[in-house]
Design a protein around this motif. Structure first.
Motif, PDB file in Angstrom:
ATOM      1  N   ALA A  32       0.845  -1.188   0.000  1.00 42.68           N
ATOM      2  CA  ALA A  32       0.000   0.000   0.000  1.00 42.68           C
ATOM      3  C   ALA A  32       0.880   1.237   0.000  1.00 42.68           C
ATOM      4  N   LEU A  33       0.809   2.031  -1.071  1.00 41.45           N
ATOM      5  CA  LEU A  33       1.642   3.237  -1.206  1.00 41.45           C
ATOM      6  C   LEU A  33       0.743   4.462  -1.309  1.00 41.45           C
ATOM      7  N   GLY A  34       0.929   5.388  -0.363  1.00 46.68           N
ATOM      8  CA  GLY A  34       0.104   6.583  -0.356  1.00 46.68           C
ATOM      9  C   GLY A  34       0.842   7.866  -0.620  1.00 46.68           C
ATOM     10  N   ARG A  35       2.193   7.855  -0.478  1.00 47.28           N
ATOM     11  CA  ARG A  35       2.973   9.091  -0.588  1.00 47.28           C
ATOM     12  C   ARG A  35       4.333   8.795  -1.195  1.00 47.28           C
ATOM     13  N   VAL A  36       4.947   9.818  -1.747  1.00 49.91           N
ATOM     14  CA  VAL A  36       6.361   9.721  -2.102  1.00 49.91           C
ATOM     15  C   VAL A  36       7.147  10.452  -1.007  1.00 49.91           C
ATOM     16  N   LEU A  37       8.330   9.919  -0.693  1.00 48.36           N
ATOM     17  CA  LEU A  37       9.169  10.491   0.358  1.00 48.36           C
ATOM     18  C   LEU A  37      10.551  10.796  -0.207  1.00 48.36           C
ATOM     19  N   TRP A  38      11.210  11.761   0.421  1.00 45.14           N
ATOM     20  CA  TRP A  38      12.550  12.176   0.000  1.00 45.14           C
ATOM     21  C   TRP A  38      13.530  11.935   1.138  1.00 45.14           C
ATOM     22  N   PHE A  55      -1.099   9.393  -6.209  1.00 40.43           N
ATOM     23  CA  PHE A  55      -1.380  10.774  -6.582  1.00 40.43           C
ATOM     24  C   PHE A  55      -0.367  11.699  -5.927  1.00 40.43           C
ATOM     25  N   LEU A  56       0.282  12.526  -6.742  1.00 40.02           N
ATOM     26  CA  LEU A  56       1.378  13.363  -6.273  1.00 40.02           C
ATOM     27  C   LEU A  56       0.846  14.715  -5.826  1.00 40.02           C
ATOM     28  N   ARG A  57       0.841  14.906  -4.526  1.00 35.14           N
ATOM     29  CA  ARG A  57       0.353  16.144  -3.948  1.00 35.14           C
ATOM     30  C   ARG A  57       1.421  17.233  -4.064  1.00 35.14           C
ATOM     31  N   PRO A  58       1.000  18.487  -4.204  1.00 35.75           N
ATOM     32  CA  PRO A  58       1.990  19.561  -4.368  1.00 35.75           C
ATOM     33  C   PRO A  58       3.052  19.584  -3.282  1.00 35.75           C
ATOM     34  N   ALA A  59       2.677  19.320  -2.032  1.00 39.07           N
ATOM     35  CA  ALA A  59       3.656  19.380  -0.939  1.00 39.07           C
ATOM     36  C   ALA A  59       4.716  18.293  -1.060  1.00 39.07           C
ATOM     37  N   GLU A  60       4.441  17.227  -1.832  1.00 35.56           N
ATOM     38  CA  GLU A  60       5.381  16.115  -1.950  1.00 35.56           C
ATOM     39  C   GLU A  60       6.385  16.307  -3.084  1.00 35.56           C
ATOM     40  N   VAL A  61       6.093  17.184  -4.018  1.00 33.86           N
ATOM     41  CA  VAL A  61       6.969  17.308  -5.192  1.00 33.86           C
ATOM     42  C   VAL A  61       7.468  18.735  -5.394  1.00 33.86           C
ATOM     43  N   THR A  62       7.336  19.575  -4.377  1.00 38.42           N
ATOM     44  CA  THR A  62       7.922  20.911  -4.409  1.00 38.42           C
ATOM     45  C   THR A  62       8.666  21.132  -3.098  1.00 38.42           C
ATOM     46  N   GLY A  63       9.567  22.102  -3.096  1.00 41.30           N
ATOM     47  CA  GLY A  63      10.327  22.383  -1.879  1.00 41.30           C
ATOM     48  C   GLY A  63      11.767  22.713  -2.171  1.00 41.30           C
ATOM     49  N   PRO A  64      12.609  22.714  -1.140  1.00 39.99           N
ATOM     50  CA  PRO A  64      13.999  23.157  -1.290  1.00 39.99           C
ATOM     51  C   PRO A  64      14.788  22.390  -2.347  1.00 39.99           C
ATOM     52  N   HIS A  65      14.563  21.075  -2.458  1.00 41.78           N
ATOM     53  CA  HIS A  65      15.339  20.272  -3.399  1.00 41.78           C
ATOM     54  C   HIS A  65      14.765  20.305  -4.810  1.00 41.78           C
ATOM     55  N   LEU A  66      13.501  20.724  -4.967  1.00 44.90           N
ATOM     56  CA  LEU A  66      12.826  20.583  -6.248  1.00 44.90           C
ATOM     57  C   LEU A  66      12.347  21.899  -6.834  1.00 44.90           C
ATOM     58  N   GLY A  67      12.263  22.952  -6.027  1.00 42.31           N
ATOM     59  CA  GLY A  67      11.693  24.197  -6.508  1.00 42.31           C
ATOM     60  C   GLY A  67      10.192  24.208  -6.296  1.00 42.31           C
ATOM     61  N   LEU A  87      -7.481  23.957  -1.427  1.00 40.23           N
ATOM     62  CA  LEU A  87      -8.572  22.994  -1.529  1.00 40.23           C
ATOM     63  C   LEU A  87      -8.042  21.573  -1.511  1.00 40.23           C
ATOM     64  N   GLN A  88      -6.956  21.331  -2.245  1.00 40.85           N
ATOM     65  CA  GLN A  88      -6.391  19.984  -2.269  1.00 40.85           C
ATOM     66  C   GLN A  88      -5.854  19.579  -0.900  1.00 40.85           C
ATOM     67  N   GLU A  89      -5.199  20.506  -0.220  1.00 38.61           N
ATOM     68  CA  GLU A  89      -4.686  20.190   1.125  1.00 38.61           C
ATOM     69  C   GLU A  89      -5.831  19.817   2.058  1.00 38.61           C
ATOM     70  N   GLU A  90      -6.959  20.511   1.935  1.00 37.52           N
ATOM     71  CA  GLU A  90      -8.111  20.218   2.797  1.00 37.52           C
ATOM     72  C   GLU A  90      -8.758  18.880   2.433  1.00 37.52           C
ATOM     73  N   GLN A  91      -8.814  18.572   1.129  1.00 37.85           N
ATOM     74  CA  GLN A  91      -9.485  17.360   0.674  1.00 37.85           C
ATOM     75  C   GLN A  91      -8.666  16.099   0.886  1.00 37.85           C
ATOM     76  N   LEU A  92      -7.358  16.233   0.852  1.00 37.64           N
ATOM     77  CA  LEU A  92      -6.513  15.049   0.761  1.00 37.64           C
ATOM     78  C   LEU A  92      -5.991  14.558   2.097  1.00 37.64           C
ATOM     79  N   GLU A  93      -6.272  15.257   3.176  1.00 35.96           N
ATOM     80  CA  GLU A  93      -5.814  14.803   4.484  1.00 35.96           C
ATOM     81  C   GLU A  93      -6.998  14.624   5.425  1.00 35.96           C
ATOM     82  N   PRO A  94      -6.956  13.618   6.294  1.00 35.14           N
ATOM     83  CA  PRO A  94      -8.056  13.406   7.230  1.00 35.14           C
ATOM     84  C   PRO A  94      -8.251  14.603   8.143  1.00 35.14           C
TER      85      PRO A  94
END
Length: 410
Positions: A106-112, A143-155, A401-408
């Motif tokens: 079961a995979l729900g997130r990508v991690l760095w 599904f790749l959420r914005p918080a998982e694929v942006t940031g200091p290492h990725l822009g 909206l995505q942050e609100e929808q995608l987390e419990p």
């Protein structure tokens, strides 16, 4: 090697407030029977397993009962499931240690990692045959959420971050596989060119960004098991890029979809065939109209009476669409009276007005449930400020909206 590809179960979904557990139970029983007949090496569930981030207990029981039953029926089966945009990634992963004992990943997130590298190990899953030999590699892309694929290492470029995840994971998979082992990707995304179901698919496009290009999956990937779009389809006509579609119609706009599960067969690295297995409908969806009220009432009166041997849970869901010249306060009462003693369950009455001052054809009266959050926000902004919302503000709204929808919710 044989795979079964399915997606968009939306366990726990209701149709205009009506519970659909009977339909999901029937689908899962059918799928279990297909597994015991077709003897696949792997089952791929490409996201939107649940309908909401906080699914009801019965929906969770359905999923985990199915996993246990599938493992007991075919102990060599590997199950790979990923989170979709309707799912909570953390909820999907919560029982992962227990599910691995049932050969379920079961995979729900990508991690760095701390050094800025993508944690590819957790996203690369060996697929084995009945003898335990690795015959393929699965690349799991929830599904790749914005918080998982942006940031200091990725822009801060969301689509650029998505591209980097694909590039790094495919490179790691190619470095790991042996000759004769195909790469199989499972992804929940809106690919460019895909046909959308208007009523039941939550948009994955961030503001003015385009849907994802098929070029994210280069030719080294032998098959891409996609989820999100509910209509079964190939992406740009490519045999190897497929949406399996949802197993049941999730809205009346999907009443004519050929709901199915895909059987995917490989010989070595070569994709041999993709075969569709139609999912039988436990409950039909029925639309009457749009038509004038007298015509609608006559059609409703002509519906069949219930089969005494069939239960109410098998009666079709009914949407009634009426064209009126002016409001009819007793409309629901008239419709319900026409349905007395009929084998149908009314879930929605949609009204269209054909009046003076409007176009000569019927003009639909829009209902809030038919508008996307983006449309509601845009209209509210224009009404408040007198001008169209700018792209930057709309993008910010959709990210929130995505942050609100995608987390419990707590």
């Amino acid at each position: 090697m044989r795979l079964l590809h399915t997606s968009d179960w939306h366990l726990g979904q209701s149709l205009h407030g009506q519970d659909r557990d009977h339909e999901h139970q029937a689908f899962l029983a059918w799928l279990l029977a297909r597994i015991t007949t077709l003897l696949p090496d792997a089952l791929l569930i490409a996201g939107d397993i649940f309908d909401t981030v906080n699914p009801p207990l019965k929906a969770q029981e359905r999923l985990y009962d199915f996993i246990v039953n599938a493992h007991e029926a075919l102990p060599s089966l590997t199950i790979v499931m990923i989170a979709g945009n309707h799912d909570s990634g953390s909820r999907i992963e919560l029982p992962a240690p227990l599910m691995r004992r049932l050969r379920t990943h079961a995979l729900g997130r990508v991690l760095w990692l701390d050094d800025g590298q993508l944690d590819c190990d957790r996203l690369l899953i060996p697929l084995t045959d009945g003898h335990g030999a690795t015959v393929a590699w699965c690349l799991a892309l929830p599904f790749l959420r914005p918080a998982e694929v942006t940031g200091p290492h990725l822009g801060e470029d969301y689509l650029g971050g998505i591209a980097q995840v694909h590039q790094r994971l495919i490179a790691a998979a190619n470095a790991r596989r042996q000759p004769g082992q195909p790469l199989i990707a499972i992804s929940h995304a809106h690919m460019a060119g895909g046909a959308v179901s208007l009523d039941s698919e939550r948009s994955l496009v961030i503001g003015t960004a385009e849907a994802l290009p098929a070029s994210l999956f280069d030719d080294s990937v032998g098959y891409v098991a996609l989820g999100h779009l509910h209509k079964p389809q190939q992406v740009n006509g490519e045999q190897r890029l497929r949406y399996s579609g949802s197993p049941i119609p999730l809205s009346f706009s999907e009443v004519d979809y050929p709901h199915q599960v895909l059987q995917v067969d490989f010989i070595g690295e070569q994709l041999q065939q993709v075969q569709a297995h139609r999912v039988p409908r436990a409950v039909d969806l029925l639309r009457v109209g749009p038509a004038r009220l007298d015509d609608v009432l006559a059609r409703l009166a002509a519906l069949p009476a219930p089969d005494l041997l069939a239960g109410v849970v098998q009666h079709p869901w009914l949407e009634v669409r009426v064209i009126l010249d002016e409001p009819q306060p007793e409309l629901r009462t008239q419709v319900e009276a026409a349905l007395a003693g009929k084998a149908a369950r009314l879930v929605r009455i949609a009204v269209e007005y054909h009046g003076s001052g409007l176009r000569q054809d019927a003009v639909a009266l829009e209902q809030l449930e038919q508008l996307s959050p983006e449309q509601v926000f845009s209209r509210a902004w224009e009404e408040q400020y007198g001008n169209a919302v700018d792209d930057a503000t709309l993008n910010d709204f959709l990210l929130l909206l995505q942050e609100e929808q995608l987390e419990p919710q707590p």
